[in-house]
Write a protein that holds these residues in place. Structure first.
Motif, short mmCIF file in Angstrom:
data_model
loop_
_atom_site.label_atom_id
_atom_site.label_comp_id
_atom_site.label_asym_id
_atom_site.label_seq_id
_atom_site.Cartn_x
_atom_site.Cartn_y
_atom_site.Cartn_z
N SER A 21 29.31 46.93 65.38
CA SER A 21 29.66 48.52 65.72
C SER A 21 30.82 49.47 66.05
O SER A 21 30.35 51.10 66.09
CB SER A 21 28.22 49.14 65.82
N SER A 22 31.86 49.10 65.03
CA SER A 22 33.26 49.60 65.11
C SER A 22 34.09 49.27 64.03
O SER A 22 34.14 47.92 63.86
CB SER A 22 33.57 49.06 66.44
N TRP A 23 34.83 50.05 64.02
CA TRP A 23 36.03 49.95 62.65
C TRP A 23 37.53 50.23 63.46
O TRP A 23 38.17 49.45 62.36
CB TRP A 23 36.13 51.33 61.60
N MET A 24 37.17 49.93 65.15
CA MET A 24 38.50 49.34 65.60
C MET A 24 38.77 47.96 65.28
O MET A 24 39.93 47.96 65.48
CB MET A 24 38.34 49.81 67.05
N ALA A 67 32.65 43.95 62.47
CA ALA A 67 33.20 45.54 62.82
C ALA A 67 31.42 45.66 62.71
O ALA A 67 31.35 46.76 63.15
CB ALA A 67 33.60 46.59 60.99
#
Length: 166
Positions: free
Chosen positions: A130-133, A126
């Motif tokens: 740069s994404s919490w998806m 993550a």
């Protein structure tokens, strides 16, 4: 154990772990989960738990990851950083749980390490993308962690008994 015997023992463990790591990276994973692997190279870390200290265990984990990634061509890739972070966190978790709860059994510590490994890998992933998806992927990885951690724990337990370490 003398220092020379300790170095040769850990050298062999790093070599075996690296070989399993490389072999495992060549075999396609049977499920449609990108980047997923069984993690069977971690069996040597679980095997070393009963007779090692933290420094040697971390040397084993880092050595296995560095050599395996170097041979397989994955050194310093995002997958490498995710893997070495997860493996290091797993080793720290297994070491602490083994020292605190020896009677829990080697399979318990192996599963706990596998679960920790995946949480840390997804967290590092993550950060990289740069994404919490990516955390949506975690439940599937944790199911696999229970399976692979159990298998690794059983294999390590058999090895420990046959080699009369326990």
């Amino acid at each position: 154990m003398s220092l020379s015997k300790k170095i040769s023992t850990y050298g062999m463990l790093v070599a075996v772990g690296s070989a399993i790591y490389v072999f495992e990276s060549l075999v396609p994973f049977p499920l449609p989960l990108p980047g997923a692997r069984w993690g069977f190279s971690n069996v040597i870390v679980v095997y070393a738990l009963p007779f090692t200290n933290l420094e040697w265990l971390l040397a084993l984990v880092i050595g296995k990851a560095l050599i395996g990634a170097l041979i397989s061509g994955k050194i310093f890739t995002p997958a490498f950083f995710m893997g070495i972070s997860g493996s290091t966190a797993a080793a720290l978790t297994m070491f602490a749980s083994y020292k605190a709860l020896k009677r829990a059994g080697i399979v318990f510590h192996s599963v706990l390490g596998a679960l920790t490994n995946n949480v840390v890998q997804v967290f590092v992933g993550a950060q990289i993308i740069s994404s919490w998806m990516i955390f949506g992927y975690l439940p599937y990885m944790e199911i696999l962690a229970v399976i692979s951690g159990s298998v690794n724990g059983v294999i390590a337990g058999v090895m420990l008994k046959r080699m009369k370490v326990l």
